[in-house]
Design an enzyme around this catalytic site. Structure first.
Site, PDB file in Angstrom:
ATOM      1  N   GLY A  83      -5.570  20.663 -12.219  1.00 57.36           N
ATOM      2  CA  GLY A  83      -6.014  21.411 -11.055  1.00 57.36           C
ATOM      3  C   GLY A  83      -6.888  20.550 -10.161  1.00 57.36           C
ATOM      4  O   GLY A  83      -6.680  19.342 -10.031  1.00 57.36           O
ATOM      5  N   GLY A  84      -7.902  21.177  -9.563  1.00 52.57           N
ATOM      6  CA  GLY A  84      -8.782  20.467  -8.644  1.00 52.57           C
ATOM      7  C   GLY A  84      -9.465  19.280  -9.288  1.00 52.57           C
ATOM      8  O   GLY A  84      -9.773  18.281  -8.629  1.00 52.57           O
TER       9      GLY A  84
ATOM     10  N   GLY B 216       9.959 -11.297   7.323  1.00 53.61           N
ATOM     11  CA  GLY B 216       8.691 -10.611   7.508  1.00 53.61           C
ATOM     12  C   GLY B 216       7.858 -10.621   6.247  1.00 53.61           C
ATOM     13  O   GLY B 216       6.627 -10.627   6.298  1.00 53.61           O
ATOM     14  N   ALA B 217       8.525 -10.638   5.108  1.00 55.74           N
ATOM     15  CA  ALA B 217       7.793 -10.644   3.837  1.00 55.74           C
ATOM     16  C   ALA B 217       6.947 -11.908   3.711  1.00 55.74           C
ATOM     17  O   ALA B 217       5.889 -11.896   3.090  1.00 55.74           O
ATOM     18  CB  ALA B 217       8.760 -10.520   2.666  1.00 55.74           C
TER      19      ALA B 217
END
Lengths: 681, 510
Positions: free
Chosen positions: B169-170, B404-405
């Site tokens: 949960g939280g 680009g790498a």
């Protein structure tokens, strides 16, 4: 003397020959395939000539290519090493035709010894003892009994067409011979449709012992003692030694003289080996003659001081032997262990790949030194030698194309027991990572009581390791030594951790003296007191072990003095301790404070996951094909998928009938060892 | 007087009992240690100083006022790891299932405030059933108070979470915002909604282990950075990690004595790169052979294996390592590997840990899965992280650095301090074949011509020298001297000072 010699081989033997040639001032030429571009023998040789693609049948054993390399290099002689072209008469002929010296025996001798039947016949004629037997057809049981008596019990009754143990009986007396003949005959008739039977001597407690001979072209021949090679796995020699712990002087002399007689009978001129099978009563019988340098020749060199390669080259150069039989003296004991790239835990499956770490023990000779082919002086007490013949280096590659042998590790010492002890330490200190290898298995053999006593036969491995090799469980005394060492080492590592920067002044961590070492299911509470010279490690029962070493954190090899004895550990990293390997054992050793040990004891033992319903990838490789689909019912032996490792396709088959429930890999995936390929219901 | 002292001892004894022997035994029965036992293993022997031992909850609903155990389900305080200060909280599952109440949260907040003020890491040992339902919104407020402190502490002091039981949960969002999450195999799980709710809402049937066990979070979700066999191992390995980390963002990373020659030559590295450019090799071998004593602490070992992240030491000082792994997906960048490496680079930059990058990257992984998944933005995270980092950055290109790498992987252009290449490096827009097929589109039908062009392209570009001519590569180095070169590079950068322009904070493409 020749100015230039070509070595028509690769790997350790090529390197071995180059060493001697260099010592003799002879230029060396290596040949290499694509796979061996960066190999050690290529780096060592003065010249290297490329001879083709990786498979040997397209490079190293193609006579034309080797001849072309010889021509190109202008070599005057060729050493063939072992294997490849070493016993190929056509190669020897081609050399003869080209006027190049062959560092090996004459063609005729190769031919004569190359054929099993011919060689046995020649041996018999030369007065060499051969396995007695009756090759003719045997009519009935009574004749079988008669022949058995002539040969002498025990005998083996064999079907001519037999194989795989079918139609084979061993008889120890007349009754068994009679029955054995009948049942063999029936079985042979049923199994092979051929009921011809023959009988030969059954060799009990067989040992493989071979004689090294050395002959020149002037009719001189000597023998250089024997080598015992009984430790074999599927006819592959693993451990050899010289001399044999079994032979007496009289048997040695008889075998040696017969071996020389056989060599002379075929006009032999080079180094050669006559192999015998020897029974429990020291009766010996000729098996075959190897007309080349043997793999295990170093042990002979170590006990005789003779450089066999040098002798072979001199003989090939037409020189007469400079030594007589009387000059041959066997000094001390030598043992060879063959390191193979075979994973002993995976039924000796060949393993290939990069040698991420390869650090053999240092070669050394502290015994009588070998100078000009002769031992100088007597062996001093405690003297020993370590020799490692190898063709690889750290960062090199074990390729799938050739023999999986990595190195031949030899030790020499004045006595057998000392030679074995040095071998144990040498094996422990041999660092080898990146591939599966048989080091742990060799260590296990060196510690095996039967080997230690010298009481072994060719069935040693099959009998002592019938289920394969499963690692070693060390006795508690050894564990205590390791525990003491680990505690002292861990304390050193822990103290270093407390020397980190940024700690609170005056509130530093104090490393305690009490530790609990757990390994191989045992726990040892100890107290470690360190001083200048090392540590005293006290056990609960009051015993104290004195531990000293120069080990520092990160060292992958620890040489430790434990109460005056030497302990060599390979050290790896695990959480909260070390992975320590020694004497064939591979131990996870945890070193904890007493409180941490108490808490660790609360941790549940996790069983290794059940892999019986999984198909695991046996080696790193590429999935080439998946043959089945989810839901398929597969039968035992049915191909499931194909894994390509180093260009070799391996078909993985179903071990039992099962239904495929999940497939985790597809063609084109590259997998690591033990990755799950598919799951079964 | 004596009675009063005894009274203190008695009260302490009560506090140490936690939920009582029965529950302690049950905890042990599950293969778990108690909150206090865990602290004993985490910290140096005898170094723990406890806070708020006698704190009890103030809830009066549902009869809770009848049961007010000391400590309220969490043990907090500080101690040392190899002599260096850390703050710790350890939830006590034997008290109300470790559930978080208002006071429980206040205890955690107190040590977090002190940690930030005094500059020491926070280590949280999580073992909690969740919110204290009886306290309702007060419990939720408690969570949020912890969250806010996690956020404020982020980048100021290292925060480490160890999940040693349930965390649902939280509660998951506090560890989620710390720097590292470790889990214990088989005894811990984390999820926002448990299997029951999942079944009700989506009709999926799933076990807690499948939904949020260590395997799920280390391999698939990447929520966890590592998993260990049991509590003992987990805590020992957290100690090992702490030894790599600075105590706070004002301090340099720690240094400790080392037993490894900085100038050590390793000739085997000269043969690490296979002859065939498409044959993979194990980048970890390089990492281990460069690191001091072969010691490497890997982060997210099981996730996005095409990139390796972790800590080593060079000359005793911590260095963060990012390396493409050619063994997996040819070492390409994709969504997962970009995210993994970006977060790691940012952690290093937060805490002044120098970054060593080993590059062998054929580019970004193509495909609809990647594009639909937003590889553009995720890839940009790594680019952004490297570009904004002001710590010393040393890069070694071992083989491919394509497209680009190449730019992304700590290139010279992103303020790389030392950019080395091995002679085997190929720094180019793309592989030779692909490039020639574009440049010589007209010759596409002629295989021979293309092969010819490819060879020419390879000769020209499949090497580090074109980049070196431009100064994009500072030096082409021999593989065997990598450790020496890299050690010297970092040594020369010990006093590096580089600042980014003032900003409230940047806007990394999340």
């Amino acid at each position: 003397m020749f100015k230039k010699i070509l070595i028509a081989n690769r790997g350790e033997i090529a390197c071995r020959v180059i060493k001697t040639a260099r010592k003799m001032g002879i230029q060396t030429v290596a040949i290499y395939s694509d796979a061996d571009r960066q190999a050690l023998h290529v780096q060592m040789a003065d010249e290297a000539i490329h001879i083709g693609p990786p498979p040997a049948n397209q490079s190293y054993i193609v006579i034309d290519k080797v001849m072309a390399a010889i021509k190109e290099s202008g070599a005057e002689a060729v050493h063939p090493g072992y294997g490849f072209l070493s016993e190929n008469p056509k190669f020897a002929q081609a050399l003869e035709a080209a006027g190049v010296a062959f560092v090996g025996p004459p063609v005729k001798a190769i031919e004569a010894m190359g054929d099993k039947i011919t060689s046995k016949k020649i041996a018999q004629e030369a007065g060499v003892s051969t396995v007695p037997g009756y090759m003719g057809l045997i009519e009935d049981a009574e004749e079988a009994v008669k022949i058995s008596n002539q040969i002498g019990y025990p005998v083996m009754i064999k079907a001519s067409a037999g194989g795989g143990g079918k139609g084979m009986r061993i008889a120890w007396n007349d009754t068994e011979a009679r029955e054995g003949f009948q049942s063999s005959k029936n079985e042979a008739a049923n199994s092979f449709g051929d009921d011809r039977i023959f009988i030969e001597k059954f060799v009990t407690q067989p040992r493989h012992i071979e004689i090294q001979v050395l002959c020149d072209a002037h009719g001189n021949g000597i023998y250089l003692g024997e080598r015992e090679c009984s430790i074999q796995r599927r006819n592959q020699k693993v451990v050899e030694e010289a001399p044999s712990p079994f032979l007496d002087e009289a048997t040695r002399k008889a075998m040696g003289e017969q071996a020389v007689a056989l060599a002379k009978a075929v006009g032999y001129a080079s180094a050669g080996t006559v192999e015998f099978i020897v029974d429990g009563q020291k009766n010996f019988y000729f098996l075959e003659m190897n007309t080349r340098l043997q793999v295990e020749h170093p042990v002979t060199e170590l006990i005789t001081g003779v450089d066999l390669v040098e002798q072979m080259i001199r003989v090939a150069n037409g020189e007469p032997l400079t030594m007589t039989q009387d000059d041959v003296k066997l000094t001390g004991w030598a043992i060879e262990n063959r390191l193979y790239a075979e994973d002993p835990y995976r039924n000796f499956l060949p393993s290939i790949g990069r040698l991420i770490r390869y650090r053999p023990p240092e070669e050394m000779a502290s015994g009588p030194l070998l100078v000009n082919g002769k031992w100088q002086g007597e062996a001093p007490e405690g003297g020993h030698a370590v020799r490692n013949d190898t063709g690889v280096y750290e960062g090199g590659e074990i390729s799938m194309y050739y023999d999986p042998m990595i190195a031949k590790l030899c030790t020499w010492a004045p006595t057998r027991a000392e030679a074995i002890e040095h071998m144990r330490n040498a094996l422990d200190g041999f660092e080898l990572e990146g591939i599966g290898h048989n080091l742990p298995f060799l260590s296990a053999v060196m510690d095996h009581p039967k080997f230690v006593s010298g009481d072994m036969t060719t069935a040693f491995i099959a009998e002592e390791y019938p289920e394969g090799f499963d690692g070693v469980d060390l006795p508690v005394e050894a564990l205590r030594k390791i525990a003491a060492s680990a505690a002292a080492m861990y304390r050193v590592a822990e103290i270093r951790r407390t020397r980190i920067s940024g700690r609170m002044d005056n509130h530093e961590r104090k490393v305690g003296e009490d530790w609990v070492v757990s390994l191989q299911g045992e726990s040892f509470p100890v107290t470690v007191k360190a001083d200048q010279g090392g540590s005293s490690v006290a056990f609960e029962d009051g015993a104290v072990l004195r531990v000293a070493s120069g080990w520092t954190p990160g060292d992958q090899l620890a040489e430790i003095d434990v109460d005056g004895g030497k302990l060599v550990l390979k050290v790896g990293k695990i959480s909260g301790g070390f992975r320590l390997r020694t004497r064939g054992a591979d131990l996870k050793v945890h070193v904890r404070t007493p409180r941490a040990a108490e808490l660790a004891a609360l941790m549940p033992e996790k069983l290794p996951p059940d892999t019986s319903k999984l198909l695991l990838c046996p080696m790193p490789g590429l999935i080439v094909k998946v043959n089945v689909e989810v839901g398929d019912e597969v039968q035992e032996g049915q191909p499931l998928c194909t894994v390509e490792a180093m260009k070799m396709e391996n078909i993985l088959r179903a071990e039992k009938k099962a239904i495929v429930s999940k497939i985790n890999a597809a063609a084109g995936d590259s997998l690591a060892v033990d990755d799950v390929i598919m799951e079964f219901e | 007087m004596k009675d009063i002292l005894t009274e203190l001892e008695n009260r302490r004894e009560r506090a140490r009992e936690g939920g009582g022997q029965r529950r302690i035994d049950a905890q042990h029965g599950r293969g778990k240690l108690t909150a206090r036992e865990r602290i004993e293993l985490l910290l140096d022997e005898g170094s723990f100083e406890e806070f708020d031992m006698f704190v009890a909850h103030r809830c009066t609903d549902f009869g809770m006022e009848q049961d007010r155990p000391y400590g309220d389900g969490v043990v907090t305080g500080w101690g040392t790891v190899n002599g260096r200060m850390v703050y710790v909280f350890s939830q006590d599952f034997t008290v109300f299932g470790g559930s978080l109440s208002e006071t429980h949260a206040q205890k955690i907040c107190k040590i977090m405030d002190m940690a930030v003020q005094n500059g020491a890491p926070v280590i949280g040992l999580n073992d909690s059933g969740g919110a204290r339902i009886q306290e309702g919104v007060a419990s939720l407020a408690g969570y949020a108070d912890v969250f806010q402190r996690n956020i404020m502490a982020s980048g100021v002091v290292p925060q480490i979470s160890v999940i040693m039981g349930p965390c649902a949960g939280g509660a998951v969002y506090s560890p989620a915002m710390t720097d590292f999450i470790f889990m214990v195999k088989d005894t811990s799980y984390m999820f926002v909604t448990g299997p029951d709710v999942v079944k009700t809402v989506t009709n999926e049937v799933v076990t807690a282990e499948e939904l949020g066990g260590a395997s799920t979070h280390t391999k698939k979700s990447s929520v966890a950075d590592g998993a260990f066999e049991n509590d003992v191992e987990a805590l020992a390995e957290v100690r090992r990690l702490v030894d790599f980390l600075p105590l706070n963002n004002r301090e340099k990373p720690p240094v400790r004595p080392f037993f490894d020659e900085p100038g050590r030559i390793d000739n085997s590295l000269d043969t690490l790169i296979p002859e065939n450019a498409n044959t993979p090799y194990d980048m970890k071998e390089l990492i281990l052979k460069v690191a001091d004593e072969g010691d490497f602490y890997e982060i997210q070992q099981e996730h996005a294996k095409n990139i390796i992240t972790g800590f080593m030491r060079l000359e005793g000082q911590t260095v963060g390592v990012v390396a493409n792994q050619p063994m997996v997906l040819a070492g390409c960048l994709d969504i997962d590997s970009s995210k993994k490496a970006a977060r790691f680079v940012r952690f290093c930059d937060c805490f002044e840990i120098p970054i060593l990058t080993f590059v062998d990257v054929p580019g970004f992984l193509p495909g609809t899965t990647q594009e639909y998944g937003g590889v553009i933005k995720h890839g940009a995270k790594l680019l952004f992280a490297y570009g904004e980092a002001t710590v010393p950055k040393v890069t070694v290109i071992t083989r491919k650095a394509y497209g680009g790498a190449y730019d992304v992987m700590a290139s010279k252009h992103l303020r790389g301090d030392f950019n080395y290449a091995w002679p085997t490096a190929e720094i180019a827009v793309m592989g030779a074949k692909g490039a020639t097929e574009i440049i010589y589109r007209a010759d596409l039908g002629d295989a021979e011509k293309i092969a010819q062009h490819t060879r020419v392209y390879e000769d020209r570009f499949a090497n580090p020298f074109v980049a070196a001519e431009r100064g994009f590569i500072d030096e082409v180095i021999m593989p065997h001297s990598t450790r020496r070169r890299v050690c010297r590079a970092f040594a020369s950068l010990r006093n590096k000072k580089l600042e980014n322009p003032w900003k409230k904070h940047n806007n990394i493409p999340l």
